[in-house]
Every structure is written in structure tokens, then in C-alpha cells.
Scaffold this active site. Structure first.
Site, short mmCIF file in Angstrom:
data_model
loop_
_atom_site.label_atom_id
_atom_site.label_comp_id
_atom_site.label_asym_id
_atom_site.label_seq_id
_atom_site.Cartn_x
_atom_site.Cartn_y
_atom_site.Cartn_z
N THR A 18 -5.03 5.42 -21.72
CA THR A 18 -4.86 4.10 -21.14
C THR A 18 -3.41 3.71 -21.42
O THR A 18 -2.72 4.34 -22.21
CB THR A 18 -5.77 3.06 -21.81
OG1 THR A 18 -5.44 3.00 -23.20
CG2 THR A 18 -7.24 3.40 -21.66
N ASP A 23 -7.91 13.00 -25.25
CA ASP A 23 -7.94 11.62 -24.76
C ASP A 23 -7.29 10.75 -25.83
O ASP A 23 -7.88 10.47 -26.87
CB ASP A 23 -9.40 11.21 -24.51
CG ASP A 23 -9.50 9.78 -23.98
OD1 ASP A 23 -8.51 9.03 -24.06
OD2 ASP A 23 -10.60 9.43 -23.49
N ARG A 75 -2.92 -3.06 -18.01
CA ARG A 75 -4.15 -2.26 -17.95
C ARG A 75 -3.95 -1.17 -16.92
O ARG A 75 -3.71 -1.43 -15.74
CB ARG A 75 -5.32 -3.15 -17.52
CG ARG A 75 -5.67 -4.18 -18.54
CD ARG A 75 -7.05 -4.73 -18.27
NE ARG A 75 -8.04 -4.04 -19.04
CZ ARG A 75 -8.40 -4.39 -20.27
NH1 ARG A 75 -7.84 -5.41 -20.87
NH2 ARG A 75 -9.32 -3.72 -20.91
N GLU A 117 -0.52 4.92 -0.48
CA GLU A 117 -1.31 6.14 -0.74
C GLU A 117 -0.43 7.36 -0.67
O GLU A 117 0.41 7.49 0.22
CB GLU A 117 -2.46 6.24 0.27
CG GLU A 117 -3.57 5.23 -0.02
CD GLU A 117 -4.75 5.34 0.94
OE1 GLU A 117 -4.75 6.25 1.80
OE2 GLU A 117 -5.66 4.51 0.83
N TYR A 174 0.84 -1.21 0.00
CA TYR A 174 0.00 0.00 0.00
C TYR A 174 0.86 1.24 0.00
O TYR A 174 1.86 1.30 0.72
CB TYR A 174 -0.93 0.02 1.22
CG TYR A 174 -2.38 -0.06 0.80
CD1 TYR A 174 -3.00 1.06 0.25
CD2 TYR A 174 -3.09 -1.24 0.90
CE1 TYR A 174 -4.31 0.99 -0.18
CE2 TYR A 174 -4.40 -1.32 0.47
CZ TYR A 174 -5.02 -0.20 -0.09
OH TYR A 174 -6.30 -0.27 -0.53
N LYS A 214 -3.54 -0.16 -24.64
CA LYS A 214 -4.02 -0.29 -26.02
C LYS A 214 -2.80 -0.26 -26.95
O LYS A 214 -1.96 -1.15 -26.84
CB LYS A 214 -5.06 0.78 -26.29
CG LYS A 214 -6.32 0.56 -25.41
CD LYS A 214 -7.41 1.60 -25.61
CE LYS A 214 -8.57 1.32 -24.65
NZ LYS A 214 -9.59 2.39 -24.71
C1 LIG Z 1 -10.55 2.79 -23.88
C2 LIG Z 1 -10.86 4.24 -23.73
C3 LIG Z 1 -11.09 4.83 -22.48
C4 LIG Z 1 -11.31 4.04 -21.23
O1 LIG Z 1 -10.40 3.17 -20.84
P1 LIG Z 1 -10.75 2.00 -19.79
O2 LIG Z 1 -9.39 1.55 -19.45
O3 LIG Z 1 -11.56 1.01 -20.54
O4 LIG Z 1 -11.47 2.62 -18.64
C5 LIG Z 1 -11.24 6.19 -22.41
N1 LIG Z 1 -11.20 6.95 -23.50
C6 LIG Z 1 -11.01 6.42 -24.73
C7 LIG Z 1 -10.99 7.32 -25.92
C8 LIG Z 1 -10.85 5.05 -24.88
O5 LIG Z 1 -10.70 4.53 -26.10
#
Ligand SMILES: *Cc1c(COP(=O)(O)O)cnc(C)c1O
Length: 417
Positions: free
Chosen positions: A226, A200, A235, A56, A54, A229
Site C-alpha cells: 500500500t 507483501d 491511499r 487507461e 481518464y 501506511k
Molecule cells: C493493509 C494491507 C493490505 C491491503 O491494503 P488495502 O489498501 O486495505 O486494500 C494488504 N496486505 C497487507 C499485508 C496489509 O497490511
């Protein structure tokens, strides 16, 4: 990741299911554009004893003792993120992409204030202001659309809407948009209306890191992403920024939204960022785009209608209805044939989201397996055949056997069968 003797002994049921999923990930042509294969090194860090700790707070300012190694790990992850994306501030603690976005809302806007984002039916994400999501429930959300003819984001429309609703924050980026984002154009609009621009880059972070898609900086002051991807890490999530909102962002992640950071994930993010800084990764990211373009061209030739006509990035959105089939049955037929994708709405879809007109595919995973332009005609051919014989189970199984055999020639990172 197949040698798990302790798990096999302690919980044979879960062990067996993981083995089956391992085989599945190995034998399918995985075209879901948000998915990838993390390296064995990333998987080892993710499965490490860092899970037990932990911590925080932030490096040097923790609420628990025993942080001498954790602090160094998180600091390395932060420094690598800053170097890779050329920013002055990075927060690597968000549990995933959605919590990263939630933290940005918490940092920048108050409930009831106005935010703008690309609508979900046009390729935006739930967290960009969609009605059933916190972002649409707690904030006054104005959603922009793509152009009805070109299916491209039309900055004139974005500007008209922005001048009308005067948002505090504008989100750009999406989950099903196959073209380049004009961050500079968005920044001009945000500046004109006094909004903060947030990019994003969840889907395209790996492409951005490698220069295969333009970077949002310095146009956006904040980017969320993220890490699992195209970036090919564990993750997780990150918030990158030019530093102007650093304090508010850090405070929003902790204690605003989360408790203890997932240190095993932080370490794996650091590993993925190191990998992403290599020439190998640069080649990988450019190959992802080259593969998507090659696959798009072959699908075009076979009479599939591609949203916006093609792709500039890793993903392709296809309206399959001109082929006499809808998105959901097409996705199911492809799956039966050994090709994994997801059904998806297309812009201005007359059909319902649970049974839409399109499918969404992408090349991050197959490129991680070493596939190049050479393999794309074959994959397009299988997609074409599977859609043509969607009701013939035997024919689909025959394709699936061919594909399993084909996949054996392209070992997937992180997977030993
Ligand atoms: C995948 C994605 C997210 C969210 O990611 P999670 O890890 O699934 O919560 C947010 N914004 C965009 C544009 C995404 O493609």
C-alpha cells in the site's frame, strides 16, 4: 485541510462531518498501525484536478488523448518508486493494497493452483489465501502458522508445508506481525520448491524505504505494498519487481483487473515517494521503530502480555486477557479515553475474531506528530489506566481530556484545526 469554502456552501452536512473527523484525528492518540497522517502536499495532489482525467493504459501507450502531463506524472512516480526501493520495475496503478495482490495472483497463478500465505489468525492478510477472500475462494490455499511458543514465523514449518503442497507462489508479510521478516530464508524455500516469492510489505514499506526493516530485494522477485501506511502517501497500491514478471504484472493490473488509473493518487504517490527519499523521512522511520520498542518495554513493565515478547517494527500485538479484560472491551475503553486502536486476535486465540483476546497498536501516526521515546511512558500509562478503569465512564472521560490537551502540543501533518 480545514478551509473548504466551496464544500461548506454546496454540502454543509458533509463539510461539517469532515470538520468533525479532522478534529477527531487531531485530538486522539491514533495507534492503529496501518494508519498515518499524509502531508499537506500529498493531500493537495490527492485533491487536485487530476481526478478529472481518464488514461487507461501506460505512459506512451494510452487509449485516450490528452496524456502529455499525465504520462510525465506517472513516469516520475514509477522512476521514484524504482529508485527508492532499488528495483527495475514498478507499477503504481493498483487502486490499493488488495487490488495489488489480486493483480499478482492474476499474473502468476491460475485458479485452482496452490498458493501459500500466513494465516489471518496469525497475522497474515485476507488476500494471502483466507477462505472468504478471492485468494482463498479461487486458489488452493495452504496457510502456514507461527510457532505456538515463540509466536515467530518458523521457517522449518514453512518449508515442511511448502515441500508437501508444492505451491506456485509463496506470500510473506502480514498485518499483525511485530517481528522482522526473513526474506532470504523464504527465498531459499521458494527456490527449493520452484515457487515465486512475493513479499507483501504493505505495513512496512516506509520502514523498508528508510532501511529500518530489511528490504525483500533481491530475495523476493515481487513486492506488493500500500502507499498509505508507514509510507505516508495517499491511499493506493504499488507492485515492485525485479523485472522477471514485469509484462505479466502490467497486463494483470490493466486490462486484467482495472480500468483507468487514479491519476490524482498517482501524483500524490510521486509526492510521497519524494518525501520518503529525504533524510527527514529516514529519521522518521527509525523513530517509528524506536518508539514502538520504547512503548513495548513500558507496557511489558505494566503486565501486558506482548505477542512474541516485543517488537522489531512499528506494531505491537497485546494479549490483554491477563489484565482481566478481553480485546473488544479494552479497545472500546481505550477509545473512550482518547486512544484509538483495534481489537485483534492473538496467535492460537481461544476466543472468536469478533471478540478476541488482543489489541493491536502501532507508532506510525504518533511519530508523524513528532512524538519520541520521551512520550512513550506517558502513553503506556494512559493505556494502563484506561484498561484498569474500563467500566468507569467518568474516569475514561478524564483521561480523554488530558489526552486532547497533550495532543495540542504535537500538531499533526496535513491537519489544521
Ligand atoms: C493493509 C494491507 C493490505 C491491503 O491494503 P488495502 O489498501 O486495505 O486494500 C494488504 N496486505 C497487507 C499485508 C496489509 O497490511
Amino acid at each position: 485541510m480545514s478551509d473548504m469554502p466551496a464544500l461548506a456552501a454546496a454540502d454543509p452536512e458533509i463539510h461539517e462531518l469532515i470538520l468533525q473527523e479532522t478534529r477527531r484525528q487531531d485530538e486522539y492518540i491514533r495507534l492503529i498501525p496501518s494508519e498515518n497522517y499524509a502531508s499537506e502536499a500529498v493531500m493537495e495532489a490527492t485533491g487536485s484536478i487530476l481526478n478529472n482525467k481518464y488514461s487507461e493504459g501506460y505512459p506512451g501507450r494510452r487509449y485516450y488523448e490528452g496524456q502529455e502531463y499525465i504520462d510525465r506524472i506517472e513516469t516520475i512516480a514509477i522512476e521514484r518508486a524504482k529508485a527508492l526501493f532499488g528495483v527495475s520495475h514498478a507499477n503504481v496503478q493498483p487502486y490499493s493494497g488488495s487490488p495489488a495482490n489480486q493483480a499478482v495472483y492474476l499474473a502468476l497463478v491460475k485458479p485452482g493452483e496452490t498458493v501459500m500465505g500466513l494465516g489471518l489468525p496469525f497475522g497474515g492478510h485476507l488476500t494471502h489465501g483466507w477462505g472468504v477472500n478471492f485468494s482463498g475462494i479461487h486458489y488452493d490455499s495452504a496457510q502456514y502458522e507461527v510457532d505456538p511458543e515463540t509466536h515467530l514465523v518458523d521457517l522449518d514449518r514453512v518449508e515442511t508445508l511448502a515441500r508437501k503442497v508444492r505451491p506456485k507462489m509463496i506470500m510473506c508479510g502480514g498485518t499483525a506481525y511485530p517481528r522482522i521478516w526473513d526474506f532470504e530464508g523464504f527465498a531459499r524455500i521458494a527456490e527449493a520448491v520452484g515457487a515465486v516469492l512475493v513479499a507483501d510489505i504493505a505495513h512496512i514499506a516506509g520502514l523498508v524505504a528508510a532501511g529500518a526493516h530489511p528490504t525483500p530485494f533481491p530475495h523476493a522477485s515481487i513486492a506488493t505494498t500500500t502507499t498509505h501506511k508507514t509510507l505516508r502517501g495517499p491511499r493506493g497500491g504499488m507492485i515492485l519487481s525485479d523485472g522477471t514478471h514485469a509484462k505479466e504484472i502490467d497486463r494483470a493490473v490493466f486490462p486484467g483487473l482495472q480500468g483507468g488509473p487514479h491519476n490524482h493518487t498517482t501524483a500524490a504517490i510521486a509526492v510521497a515517494l519524494r518525501e520518503a527519499a529525504t533524510d527527514d523521512f529516514k529519521r522518521y522511520a527509525h523513530q517509528v521503530v524506536a518508539n514502538a520498542k520504547a512503548l513495548a518495554e513500558k507496557l511489558n513493565e505494566r503486565g501486558f502480555r506482548l505477542v512474541s515478547g516485543g517488537t522489531d517494527n512499528h506494531l505491537i500485538l497485546i494479549d490483554v486477557t491477563p489484565r482481566g479484560i478481553n480485546g473488544k472491551p479494552a479497545a472500546k475503553a481505550l477509545h473512550a479515553a482518547g486512544i484509538e486502536c483495534n481489537y485483534n486476535t492473538v496467535p492460537f486465540d481461544p476466543r472468536k475474531p469478533f471478540d478476541p483476546s488482543g489489541i493491536r497498536i502501532g507508532t506510525p501516526s504518533i511519530t508523524s506528530r513528532g512524538m519520541t521515546e520521551k512520550e512513550m511512558p506517558q502513553i503506556a500509562d494512559w493505556i494502563d489506566r484506561a484498561v484498569s478503569v474500563a467500566n468507569d465512564e467518568q474516569a475514561l472521560v478524564r483521561i480523554r481530556r488530558e489526552i486532547a490537551e497533550f495532543c495540542r502540543g504535537f500538531p499533526a501533518p496535513g491537519i489544521r484545526v
